[in-house]
Write an enzyme that holds these catalytic residues in place. Sequence first.
Site, PDB file in Angstrom:
ATOM      1  N   SER A 465       0.617  -1.249   0.172  1.00  0.00           N
ATOM      2  CA  SER A 465       0.085   0.121   0.125  1.00  0.00           C
ATOM      3  C   SER A 465       0.803   1.398   0.065  1.00  0.00           C
ATOM      4  O   SER A 465       1.557   1.434  -0.932  1.00  0.00           O
ATOM      5  CB  SER A 465      -0.801   0.034   1.047  1.00  0.00           C
ATOM      6  OG  SER A 465      -1.889   0.922   1.055  1.00  0.00           O
ATOM      7  N   ASP A 476      10.655   5.934  -9.464  1.00  0.00           N
ATOM      8  CA  ASP A 476      10.295   6.502 -10.617  1.00  0.00           C
ATOM      9  C   ASP A 476      11.153   7.772 -11.027  1.00  0.00           C
ATOM     10  O   ASP A 476      11.471   8.346 -12.160  1.00  0.00           O
ATOM     11  CB  ASP A 476       9.003   6.824 -10.807  1.00  0.00           C
ATOM     12  CG  ASP A 476       7.899   5.687 -10.899  1.00  0.00           C
ATOM     13  OD1 ASP A 476       8.504   4.607 -11.472  1.00  0.00           O
ATOM     14  OD2 ASP A 476       6.870   5.769 -10.484  1.00  0.00           O
ATOM     15  N   LYS A 490      -0.607  -4.273  -3.060  1.00  0.00           N
ATOM     16  CA  LYS A 490      -1.922  -3.945  -2.805  1.00  0.00           C
ATOM     17  C   LYS A 490      -2.183  -2.561  -3.239  1.00  0.00           C
ATOM     18  O   LYS A 490      -1.695  -1.691  -2.686  1.00  0.00           O
ATOM     19  CB  LYS A 490      -2.224  -3.926  -1.283  1.00  0.00           C
ATOM     20  CG  LYS A 490      -3.897  -3.326  -1.018  1.00  0.00           C
ATOM     21  CD  LYS A 490      -3.967  -3.505   0.560  1.00  0.00           C
ATOM     22  CE  LYS A 490      -5.416  -2.980   0.952  1.00  0.00           C
ATOM     23  NZ  LYS A 490      -5.759  -1.663   0.501  1.00  0.00           N
TER      24      LYS A 490
END
Length: 677
Positions: A465, A476, A490
């Site tokens: 999560s 990224d 998740k």
Amino acid sequence: MKKYLSIMSLCLITLVAYSQSTQEENLKPKIYFGDEARLAVQILDTYHYRKISLNDSLSAVILKEYIETLDNNKSYFLKSDIAEFQEYSTQLDDLTKEGNVFPAYTIYDRFKQRFDERMDYVYGTLLDYDFDFTIDEYYDTDRSELEYAENTEELNDLWRKILKSQVLSLKLNGKADSSINKTIVTRYDRFKKAISQYNSEDIFELYLNTIAEAYDPHSNYFSPKTSDRFQQNMSLSLEGIGARLQTDNDFTKVVEILPGGPAMKSDLIHPDDRIIGVAQGEDGEMVDVIGWRIDDVVQLIKGPKGTTVRLEIIPAESGVYGASKTISLVRDKIKLEDMQAKAEVVPVTRNGRQYQFGVITLPSFYMDFEAYQKGDVDYNSTTRDVKRLIEELETKNIDGLMIDLRNNGGGSLAEAIDLTGLFIKDGPVVQVKNSSNKIELGEDVDDKVIYDGPLTVMINRFSASASEIFAGAIQDYGRGVVLGETSFGKGTVQSVIDLGRYLNVPEGEKVGQLKLTLQKFYRVTGSSTQHKGVDPDINFPSAFSAEEFGESSRPSALPWDQIKGTKYKPTDQVTQKMLAEVSKEYRDRLQNDRHLKDLISETEELKKSISTTRISLNQEERQREIAEAEKRRTEQSAMEGAKIGKEGIYEVNNIDVDDKYLREGLVVLSDIVSAIG
């Protein structure tokens, strides 16, 4: 593939009411259960992210899952029972929408009949056992891929093997014959009592939860009783030994070790270990808890701060029926500060160069909303605490920083966004898409960077999560190198709806709550964290496959997909050249470094133990398997204890040397610092 029910399903099987009377007649639904089920399905069909409707196809899935919830190891129902139930495979959708939940009770009645037949066989035949442990025969602990029994004779043979395996395990753990008989009888007495206490509400909860989980594994139904008990357990879970437990077949399995608790501090018990006995104090009688309800086991383990509890456990690496051992833990209350971010400076010597590395361990993404709303300027939050810790670490001239997110199951989305902002100038961190395809950006709008030095983020299979949002954003933006195992996967958001707001029920009655998935997370690149998780830049050895321990293990999990990426400006701190150089160093160590070789051996051993579900019922064979496993562990410990003086072997000081993943993470961090120059 091994079958794992969700934690919620497992808890629902065992969290049954303390009824004062036994079942003398078949259970029946309460008059308003049909309206409650119809409302729940209307909400799921209308608002669930997936935008699917309860239809014939989903009906077949619900039937299969409900049967498996009742008999998850194919030990009770006959093949003829399953064939008979198939009439419901295309009817459950229509019946539920009409407010008819009787099939749940019809199927349960047959389960109760088969359960009583099994208990009659156990008490009438098997408890007077005289097993021959010289015969070469086997018992499959995982029957998910096997067929249901054709007839009673097949079930009798299966249960003979079940009981024979239980008796053999007790013998191999040093129990006397008289003690074994007493343990087995007590075990089945409690098992019968637990099933006899199921009431109408329990069956409805099992059924409606199965319907909700057919939409996705994080959608659930909570009966009023379970909702109250869940909240109670959440508050009580911070007292005792600091471990979250769940039922796995007849065993109580450790799911999570809470930061700061006695279990973590002792390092004597770990996830996937099985608790088979509990004793009070240093000399209390060890109580066998195989087959117990989860809440009863928890009540035995909990106790006043400062008191001792002894646990008989089967370590995960020993397999389902391996050798047990007894450990002692002193109960304590886990303080809030024990669950907050912590920092330490770790000196590392690598290739003749000395480094000072900061390590920040982050158990969850937390925020004290109550204190914040009251205007408390010193309220606790992940970002505030990590910012303070970084500032303290930098006064000690650290050469690099590691953020350790292993076993961090998530928490506040806002904190994941703000924490990312400590390491990037500004920009989007996560995209959140709702069921109407509307996309919102979670952005860091503060252009201040608190730390701009070398950075690594450590994750494992149980990082989920909010952890995945943070790790994905750091990756990224090219801001740091992500290490470890592929994360859980998740990438969804849930909300709880109180069904009582929309239903009128008889005075004195209550209805439950429905938790359903409403949103989905996406990285700034457009890739979802759902199902797929975050893949590390450098993968460490892992015993936990996604198919068994990640979101991918859930048949109803929402799929991975991709949306359009959003505009963001990556940093140039992690270049492809640098990452290639560090990756090569790591691959070379995989071939030559003894620590990494040991880690690979350990994970392979654990992977083998987890996947081994066919166990011998021959005493000599089982003893040999246990002895060989113990020999391998002893040899491993001896190798680890040997002094390291060979060229190419690194040294790490002032750190728990048992934490091989952290050790390797620090070595990679030293390679990153060296590559940067």
